[in-house]
Design an enzyme around this catalytic site. Structure first.
Site, PDB file in Angstrom:
ATOM      1  N   HIS A 109       7.912  42.366   0.011  1.00 46.14           N
ATOM      2  CA  HIS A 109       6.953  41.797  -0.942  1.00 46.14           C
ATOM      3  C   HIS A 109       7.164  40.305  -1.137  1.00 46.14           C
ATOM      4  O   HIS A 109       6.670  39.723  -2.098  1.00 46.14           O
ATOM      5  CB  HIS A 109       7.037  42.516  -2.296  1.00 46.14           C
ATOM      6  CG  HIS A 109       7.007  44.011  -2.188  1.00 46.14           C
ATOM      7  ND1 HIS A 109       8.158  44.772  -2.226  1.00 46.14           N
ATOM      8  CD2 HIS A 109       5.976  44.870  -2.003  1.00 46.14           C
ATOM      9  CE1 HIS A 109       7.840  46.062  -2.076  1.00 46.14           C
ATOM     10  NE2 HIS A 109       6.521  46.139  -1.943  1.00 46.14           N
TER      11      HIS A 109
HETATM   12 FE1  FES Z   1       9.952  43.916  -2.878  1.00 48.75          FE
HETATM   13 FE2  FES Z   1      12.077  42.809  -1.692  1.00 48.75          FE
HETATM   14  S1  FES Z   1      10.362  41.831  -2.539  1.00 48.75           S
HETATM   15  S2  FES Z   1      11.682  44.892  -2.047  1.00 48.75           S
END
Ligand code: FES
Length: 188
Positions: free
Chosen positions: A142
């Site tokens: 993410h």
């Molecule tokens: Fe979501 Fe690393 S940014 S698991």
């Protein structure tokens, strides 16, 4: 009742010697047990072949560990970008007391870290040039970004810095002794 001196026979003397020998072995085993227990609690890692700006990885106690050999320029960046970080002093993050410094390590050149992104637990990847040209860790799940000490930047999905495990380091012999964590861990 008066005491009575009884001379030991040769056989009795031999039996006593066997008992004393056996007793000293048991005592020795008792003294050796903590060392054996200590060995069972950790793992010694040879870091002599990790070059500057290089990284080693291993699994320890079921968790992915990264060992990053930081260059002098990477070390310098860690001291000068506190305002970009969500928790620059790691007051919200899991780490032993010895890591309460900008490097989050026992010696600035070596970072030892649990490579689990604190958002939902993905592995991160080390990029030689990331934020402002400095090295850091990037999570492809993410998009969380961390500096070269595993401190998360402001505004990322990840809430905390990545965890630092307990360890000992022998810089001269280039060995790290990872020690099994005794504290409860945050579940991601
Ligand atoms: Fe979501 Fe690393 S940014 S698991």
């Amino acid at each position: 009742m008066s005491g009575k001196f009884v001379k030991e026979t040769d056989e009795e003397q031999a039996a006593r010697r066997r008992f004393l020998k056996h007793a000293s072995v048991l005592l020795g085993a008792g003294l050796a047990a903590p060392a054996a227990a200590r060995a069972a609690q950790g793992e010694v890692v040879d870091i002599s072949r990790i070059p500057v700006d290089g990284m080693g990885t291993l699994n320890f106690s079921g968790e992915p560990i990264v060992i990053l050999h930081r260059s002098k320029s990477t070390i310098a960046t860690l001291e000068h970008h506190q305002s970009n970080l969500a928790d620059p002093n790691s007051s919200q993050s899991q780490q032993p007391g010895f890591a309460d410094n900008p490097y989050r390590s026992k010696v600035p050149e070596w970072l030892v870290m649990v490579n689990i992104c604190t958002h939902t637990g993905c592995r991160t990847h080390y990029e030689q040039r990331m934020e402002g040209g400095a090295g850091g860790f990037y999570c492809y799940c993410h998009g969380s970004r961390y500096d070269a000490a595993g401190r998360v930047y402001n505004g990322m999905p990840a809430p905390w810095n990545m965890e630092i495990p307990d360890y000992e380091i022998d810089v001269k012999r280039k060995r790290i002794h990872l020690i099994r964590a005794q504290r409860p861990r945050i579940a991601y």
